[in-house]
Design an enzyme around this catalytic site. Sequence first.
Site, short mmCIF file in Angstrom:
data_model
loop_
_atom_site.label_atom_id
_atom_site.label_comp_id
_atom_site.label_asym_id
_atom_site.label_seq_id
_atom_site.Cartn_x
_atom_site.Cartn_y
_atom_site.Cartn_z
N LYS A 10 0.82 -1.21 0.00
CA LYS A 10 0.00 0.00 0.00
C LYS A 10 0.86 1.28 0.00
O LYS A 10 2.07 1.22 0.26
CB LYS A 10 -0.93 -0.02 1.22
CG LYS A 10 -2.04 -1.09 1.16
CD LYS A 10 -2.91 -1.01 2.42
CE LYS A 10 -4.12 -1.93 2.33
NZ LYS A 10 -4.98 -1.81 3.55
N TYR A 50 -12.13 -2.33 -2.95
CA TYR A 50 -12.73 -2.37 -1.62
C TYR A 50 -14.26 -2.30 -1.65
O TYR A 50 -14.88 -1.87 -0.67
CB TYR A 50 -12.15 -1.24 -0.76
CG TYR A 50 -10.77 -1.57 -0.21
CD1 TYR A 50 -10.55 -2.76 0.49
CD2 TYR A 50 -9.69 -0.70 -0.37
CE1 TYR A 50 -9.30 -3.08 1.00
CE2 TYR A 50 -8.44 -1.01 0.15
CZ TYR A 50 -8.25 -2.20 0.83
OH TYR A 50 -7.01 -2.51 1.35
N PHE A 58 -15.41 4.06 7.25
CA PHE A 58 -14.03 4.31 6.82
C PHE A 58 -13.84 4.20 5.31
O PHE A 58 -12.74 4.39 4.81
CB PHE A 58 -13.08 3.35 7.54
CG PHE A 58 -13.34 1.88 7.28
CD1 PHE A 58 -12.83 1.22 6.16
CD2 PHE A 58 -14.13 1.13 8.16
CE1 PHE A 58 -13.07 -0.12 5.93
CE2 PHE A 58 -14.40 -0.22 7.93
CZ PHE A 58 -13.87 -0.84 6.82
N ARG A 103 2.28 -6.32 9.83
CA ARG A 103 1.59 -5.18 10.46
C ARG A 103 2.03 -5.02 11.92
O ARG A 103 2.12 -3.91 12.43
CB ARG A 103 0.07 -5.36 10.37
CG ARG A 103 -0.44 -5.18 8.92
CD ARG A 103 -1.81 -5.80 8.73
NE ARG A 103 -2.44 -5.46 7.46
CZ ARG A 103 -3.57 -5.99 7.05
NH1 ARG A 103 -4.20 -6.89 7.78
NH2 ARG A 103 -4.09 -5.63 5.89
N ASN A 113 -2.04 0.30 7.09
CA ASN A 113 -1.53 -0.98 7.60
C ASN A 113 -0.69 -1.74 6.58
O ASN A 113 -0.63 -2.96 6.60
CB ASN A 113 -2.71 -1.82 8.12
CG ASN A 113 -3.73 -2.09 7.04
OD1 ASN A 113 -3.55 -1.70 5.89
ND2 ASN A 113 -4.79 -2.77 7.39
N HIS A 116 -2.21 -5.27 1.62
CA HIS A 116 -3.51 -5.90 1.40
C HIS A 116 -3.25 -7.33 0.94
O HIS A 116 -2.32 -7.58 0.17
CB HIS A 116 -4.30 -5.18 0.29
CG HIS A 116 -5.47 -5.99 -0.20
ND1 HIS A 116 -6.67 -6.02 0.46
CD2 HIS A 116 -5.58 -6.86 -1.25
CE1 HIS A 116 -7.50 -6.86 -0.19
NE2 HIS A 116 -6.85 -7.37 -1.21
N GLU A 127 -9.87 -10.24 -7.44
CA GLU A 127 -8.89 -9.16 -7.29
C GLU A 127 -7.75 -9.28 -8.30
O GLU A 127 -7.29 -8.27 -8.85
CB GLU A 127 -8.34 -9.16 -5.85
CG GLU A 127 -9.38 -8.74 -4.83
CD GLU A 127 -8.94 -8.95 -3.38
OE1 GLU A 127 -7.79 -9.38 -3.17
OE2 GLU A 127 -9.74 -8.70 -2.48
P1 IDP Z 1 -7.94 -6.60 5.96
O1 IDP Z 1 -7.07 -5.66 5.15
O2 IDP Z 1 -7.20 -7.13 7.16
O3 IDP Z 1 -8.59 -7.67 5.14
P2 IDP Z 1 -10.55 -5.32 6.06
O4 IDP Z 1 -11.50 -5.47 7.20
O5 IDP Z 1 -10.87 -6.05 4.79
O6 IDP Z 1 -9.09 -5.70 6.60
O7 IDP Z 1 -10.43 -3.76 5.74
C1 IDP Z 1 -9.83 -3.33 4.56
C2 IDP Z 1 -8.93 -2.16 4.88
O8 IDP Z 1 -9.71 -1.08 5.33
C3 IDP Z 1 -7.94 -2.43 6.01
O9 IDP Z 1 -6.78 -3.09 5.58
C4 IDP Z 1 -7.64 -1.03 6.51
O10 IDP Z 1 -6.71 -0.37 5.64
C5 IDP Z 1 -9.01 -0.33 6.32
N1 IDP Z 1 -9.83 -0.33 7.53
C6 IDP Z 1 -10.56 -1.35 8.02
N2 IDP Z 1 -11.23 -1.00 9.13
C7 IDP Z 1 -10.91 0.30 9.37
C8 IDP Z 1 -11.29 1.25 10.38
O11 IDP Z 1 -12.06 0.96 11.30
N3 IDP Z 1 -10.74 2.48 10.26
C9 IDP Z 1 -9.90 2.84 9.26
N4 IDP Z 1 -9.53 1.99 8.29
C10 IDP Z 1 -10.03 0.73 8.33
MG MG Z 2 -10.06 -7.53 3.65
#
Ligand code: IDP
Ligand code: MG
Length: 153
Positions: A10, A50, A58, A103, A113, A116, A127
Amino acid sequence: MAERTLVIIKPDCIQRHLAGEIIGRFEKKGFKLVAAKFMQISEELARQVYAVHQGKPFFEGLVKFLSSAPVLVMVWEAEAVIDMARKMMGATFGYDAEPGTIRGDFGCSKGYNLVHGSDSAESAEQEINLFFRPDEIVDYKLTDSDWLYGKND
Ligand code: IDP
Ligand code: MG
């Protein structure tokens, strides 16, 4: 049977000079790199990547972040690579992720983070298709693959 997963390094990870660190971890684990593209994701494509999160609080910030600066998009191949790559990435938020994970070692943020990774065979296929044509995925044999999987016995 070998599986494929989509990994995105990212924008924060590129800006923090950590791309090589992440690639190195997957290489050393034994995954095979079969496609890679350095690019800036458009807002429209970020929305597609996404799409499952559309409507969440978010979402708009996430789309803006993913499309804000260049990323490195890769396809990695290995047996059970989808789950392994997710384990190596760690929990979604840096402050929850275990030390030893990507992470956990490099992030403390929620959204920023670093990486992805596809979370299922279905999302991996979808994807990968968003970023790569079939002819952009390179089929080859790693010379040490028999050693990686213990198939010499
Ligand atoms: P993942 O990347 O671990 O699969 P997901 O729940 O699919 O996590 O969320 C996608 C991305 O959205 C996360 O990697 C993160 O960058 C962002 N994200 C998820 N939840 C939050 C939040 O509560 N606040 C801000 N960003 C979030
Ligand atoms: Mg995810």
